[in-house]
Design a protein around this motif. Structure first.
Motif, PDB file in Angstrom:
ATOM      1  N   TYR A  53       0.859  -1.191   0.000  1.00  0.00           N
ATOM      2  CA  TYR A  53       0.000   0.000   0.000  1.00  0.00           C
ATOM      3  C   TYR A  53       0.891   1.236   0.000  1.00  0.00           C
ATOM      4  O   TYR A  53       1.984   1.227   0.587  1.00  0.00           O
ATOM      5  N   ALA A  54       0.422   2.304  -0.631  1.00  0.00           N
ATOM      6  CA  ALA A  54       1.170   3.556  -0.659  1.00  0.00           C
ATOM      7  C   ALA A  54       0.240   4.714  -0.344  1.00  0.00           C
ATOM      8  O   ALA A  54      -0.919   4.742  -0.797  1.00  0.00           O
ATOM      9  N   ALA A  55       0.742   5.655   0.436  1.00  0.00           N
ATOM     10  CA  ALA A  55       0.020   6.887   0.735  1.00  0.00           C
ATOM     11  C   ALA A  55       0.600   7.986  -0.139  1.00  0.00           C
ATOM     12  O   ALA A  55       1.795   8.278  -0.057  1.00  0.00           O
ATOM     13  N   ALA A  56      -0.238   8.563  -0.999  1.00  0.00           N
ATOM     14  CA  ALA A  56       0.246   9.525  -1.981  1.00  0.00           C
ATOM     15  C   ALA A  56      -0.527  10.831  -1.864  1.00  0.00           C
ATOM     16  O   ALA A  56      -1.685  10.848  -1.435  1.00  0.00           O
ATOM     17  N   GLN A  90     -10.915  20.394  11.317  1.00  0.00           N
ATOM     18  CA  GLN A  90     -10.481  20.945  10.012  1.00  0.00           C
ATOM     19  C   GLN A  90     -10.613  19.852   8.956  1.00  0.00           C
ATOM     20  O   GLN A  90      -9.627  19.256   8.562  1.00  0.00           O
ATOM     21  N   THR A  91     -11.759  19.582   8.483  1.00  0.00           N
ATOM     22  CA  THR A  91     -12.018  18.336   7.768  1.00  0.00           C
ATOM     23  C   THR A  91     -11.172  18.130   6.517  1.00  0.00           C
ATOM     24  O   THR A  91     -11.021  17.014   6.067  1.00  0.00           O
ATOM     25  N   ALA A  92     -10.661  19.208   5.916  1.00  0.00           N
ATOM     26  CA  ALA A  92      -9.890  19.007   4.684  1.00  0.00           C
ATOM     27  C   ALA A  92      -8.738  18.041   4.934  1.00  0.00           C
ATOM     28  O   ALA A  92      -7.928  18.239   5.827  1.00  0.00           O
ATOM     29  N   LEU A  93      -8.694  16.973   4.142  1.00  0.00           N
ATOM     30  CA  LEU A  93      -7.633  15.977   4.272  1.00  0.00           C
ATOM     31  C   LEU A  93      -6.364  16.522   3.635  1.00  0.00           C
ATOM     32  O   LEU A  93      -6.284  16.682   2.416  1.00  0.00           O
ATOM     33  N   GLU A  94      -5.371  16.823   4.439  1.00  0.00           N
ATOM     34  CA  GLU A  94      -4.114  17.347   3.913  1.00  0.00           C
ATOM     35  C   GLU A  94      -3.236  16.229   3.374  1.00  0.00           C
ATOM     36  O   GLU A  94      -2.584  16.394   2.348  1.00  0.00           O
ATOM     37  N   ALA A  95      -3.176  15.135   4.106  1.00  0.00           N
ATOM     38  CA  ALA A  95      -2.273  14.059   3.704  1.00  0.00           C
ATOM     39  C   ALA A  95      -2.586  12.794   4.480  1.00  0.00           C
ATOM     40  O   ALA A  95      -3.134  12.850   5.583  1.00  0.00           O
ATOM     41  N   LEU A 107      -5.822  -2.805   8.573  1.00  0.00           N
ATOM     42  CA  LEU A 107      -4.914  -1.719   8.202  1.00  0.00           C
ATOM     43  C   LEU A 107      -5.204  -0.514   9.071  1.00  0.00           C
ATOM     44  O   LEU A 107      -6.365  -0.254   9.422  1.00  0.00           O
ATOM     45  N   TYR A 108      -4.155   0.212   9.403  1.00  0.00           N
ATOM     46  CA  TYR A 108      -4.298   1.487  10.096  1.00  0.00           C
ATOM     47  C   TYR A 108      -3.725   2.589   9.212  1.00  0.00           C
ATOM     48  O   TYR A 108      -2.772   2.367   8.455  1.00  0.00           O
ATOM     49  N   ALA A 109      -4.311   3.782   9.349  1.00  0.00           N
ATOM     50  CA  ALA A 109      -3.795   4.953   8.642  1.00  0.00           C
ATOM     51  C   ALA A 109      -3.758   6.124   9.594  1.00  0.00           C
ATOM     52  O   ALA A 109      -4.698   6.351  10.364  1.00  0.00           O
ATOM     53  N   GLY A 110      -2.667   6.866   9.532  1.00  0.00           N
ATOM     54  CA  GLY A 110      -2.546   8.121  10.266  1.00  0.00           C
ATOM     55  C   GLY A 110      -2.592   9.269   9.278  1.00  0.00           C
ATOM     56  O   GLY A 110      -1.965   9.198   8.217  1.00  0.00           O
ATOM     57  N   ILE A 111      -3.369  10.307   9.603  1.00  0.00           N
ATOM     58  CA  ILE A 111      -3.579  11.378   8.632  1.00  0.00           C
ATOM     59  C   ILE A 111      -3.271  12.744   9.232  1.00  0.00           C
ATOM     60  O   ILE A 111      -3.063  12.897  10.434  1.00  0.00           O
ATOM     61  N   ASP A 112      -3.268  13.745   8.358  1.00  0.00           N
ATOM     62  CA  ASP A 112      -3.201  15.163   8.688  1.00  0.00           C
ATOM     63  C   ASP A 112      -4.470  15.798   8.111  1.00  0.00           C
ATOM     64  O   ASP A 112      -4.678  15.683   6.898  1.00  0.00           O
ATOM     65  N   PRO A 113      -5.305  16.467   8.950  1.00  0.00           N
ATOM     66  CA  PRO A 113      -5.206  16.766  10.378  1.00  0.00           C
ATOM     67  C   PRO A 113      -5.177  15.493  11.223  1.00  0.00           C
ATOM     68  O   PRO A 113      -5.858  14.508  10.877  1.00  0.00           O
ATOM     69  N   ALA A 114      -4.404  15.552  12.321  1.00  0.00           N
ATOM     70  CA  ALA A 114      -4.062  14.346  13.056  1.00  0.00           C
ATOM     71  C   ALA A 114      -5.275  13.480  13.369  1.00  0.00           C
ATOM     72  O   ALA A 114      -6.274  13.943  13.936  1.00  0.00           O
TER      73      ALA A 114
END
Lengths: 359, 92
Positions: A53-56, A90-95, A107-114
């Motif tokens: 898997y890749a986070a892009a 801040q719902t906009a998914l930055e990354a 699977l787990y995913a960590g995002i920004d906003p945290a």
């Protein structure tokens, strides 16, 4: 399988993903895949050979999860990405900053906003880990210079109920019940980004790693030092002494020895480059009690670059691998005793993952 | 319903089976995007945010007019309209 047999380095860069494999003469570089996208992190579930898997992320086209079923030769963009519900944080998914695979397929995913999310259907749908995302200490979290991310996810391979994550800035949290409840895990860690020297949470942590053979052994690289835990994050011991700088991003455990680890020291939070322009990897064999430079084959002058938090990896055969902000990819197949440059002109390297691919 | 033509920029054609143009039935820009993405979720997710808004650096033109300066996704479409998806030229 041992040595370089089946070894592949999955290299995420600012302009796509590359696969580096050792060849009869030198290394073969395949790519770019996911061309034009920042590939921030990758993960390869151990119970699904060939799956990566890749986070892009792309400035225009947004943040997406990709999956390869054939060891990285081709990639599909998946339809959904983990994100907070409308109205939250801040719902906009930055990354999407981090992907981790737990035994059993989760699977787990960590995002920004945290935020932390999980998927039980191979990333077809994602669900928030609300007890962490809405933790009562969340008001101590704040963005760091690199963003506002949940960037490290460790799962105990022998007991997937046990989890640790890190937030920049926010600190380390641990769960003993698969994410139903969480407690801050920062006891003994200074927080120079806050007025209180030893707060419960709010720390600026750059990277958290767990030793796969001894999951109670954790290491964390912070904004201002390096720490070790011997009790699953309940307490921490500073192990910065002996390193030439207290700043850094990259840290990795040696899978063969819970007392062995690697770190790339950087000068300070202002310069954010390797100390004195010397690209050095430091190794400890006594859990951070002492450190040695293991830099044979690395540039010893005029190297004003950095090694980012996901850009250092190790494998169980003694391999140590890292990529730099200048696009250099280095490999050691002998525990960092000496290094070779695999590639010198890749885009800025954001992540390096060593995997084994059957051919 | 009106049949309109959507022009696909080169970076998004891998998510549209390589097509540079697609014809879809739609009475508004929002309907055109929804119909476009019905069987192409990876294409739609690059045009709209997860919240369903146009991504900040993606512009949609009907003819020569940017829909941000019209009625956004509610901008009406007429039969034969050409709707162009164009990434904004931003930064250096």
């Amino acid at each position: 399988m041992s040595g370089a047999d089946g070894l592949a380095l999955v290299v995420g860069t600012q302009k796509g993903l590359f696969i580096a494999t050792p060849a009869a003469e030198g290394w073969h570089i395949d790519g770019p895949h996911i061309a034009g996208y920042e590939v921030i992190h990758t993960c390869a579930p151990s119970d699904e050979p060939g799956v990566i898997y890749a986070a892009a992320r792309h400035k225009i086209w947004g943040a997406h999860v990709y999956r390869s079923e054939n060891g990285g030769r081709s990639w599909d963009s998946l339809a959904t990405a983990p994100q907070h519900a409308p109205g939250l944080h801040q719902t906009a998914l930055e990354a999407i900053w981090y992907l981790a695979a737990a035994p059993g397929g989760r699977l787990y995913a960590g995002i920004d906003p945290a935020g932390l999310f999980f998927s039980d259907d191979r990333a077809a749908s994602w669900h928030p880990v609300a007890a962490l995302n809405e933790h009562p200490t969340r008001d101590t979290w704040e963005p760091a210079q690199g963003g506002f991310s949940l960037h490290s996810i460790c799962v105990d391979p022998t007991d997937p109920q046990r989890l640790w994550v890190a937030v920049s800035a926010g600190g380390v949290y641990r769960s003993e019940d698969a994410g139903v409840s969480w407690v801050p895990a920062n006891k003994g860690v200074r927080a120079e980004n806050l007025p209180t020297p030893y707060p419960e949470s709010g720390h600026n942590v750059h990277r958290l790693v767990m030793h796969p053979a001894n999951p109670d052994r954790l290491y964390r690289q912070c904004y201002h030092g390096t720490w070790r835990s011997d009790d699953g994050g309940r307490s921490w011991i500073e192990i910065t002494a002996g390193l030439p700088g207290n700043f850094g991003y990259a840290i990795a455990a040696d899978p063969r020895d819970p007392d062995a680890l690697f770190q790339v020291p950087e000068s300070d939070a202002h310069m954010r480059a390797v100390v004195d322009g010397r690209l050095r990897v430091y190794r400890s064999r006594d859990a951070g009690g002492s450190w040695q430079s293991m830099s044979d084959g690395l540039p010893s002058a005029n190297a004003w670059i950095t090694v980012l938090r996901e850009a250092l990896d190790t494998d169980a055969a003694g391999g140590v691998f890292f990529g730099t902000s200048g696009g250099h990819l280095f490999a050691s197949l002998n525990g960092a005793r000496n290094w070779e440059m695999v590639a010198g002109f890749l885009p800025r390297i954001l992540s390096v993952k060593a995997v084994r691919i059957e051919h | 319903m009106n049949q309109i033509t959507v022009q696909i920029p080169a970076p998004l054609r891998p998510f549209a089976d390589g097509a540079s143009e697609l014809d879809v039935p739609a009475a508004t820009v929002g309907e055109a995007l929804a119909n476009l993405g019905e069987e192409r979720p990876a294409l739609l997710s690059r045009i709209l945010t997860p919240e369903g808004e146009l991504r900040p650096y993606v512009n949609v033109f009907v003819g020569e007019r940017n829909v941000r300066r019209l009625d956004g996704r509610r901008t009406p479409l007429a039969p034969g309209d050409v709707m162009a998806i164009i990434p904004a030229v931003a930064g250096g």
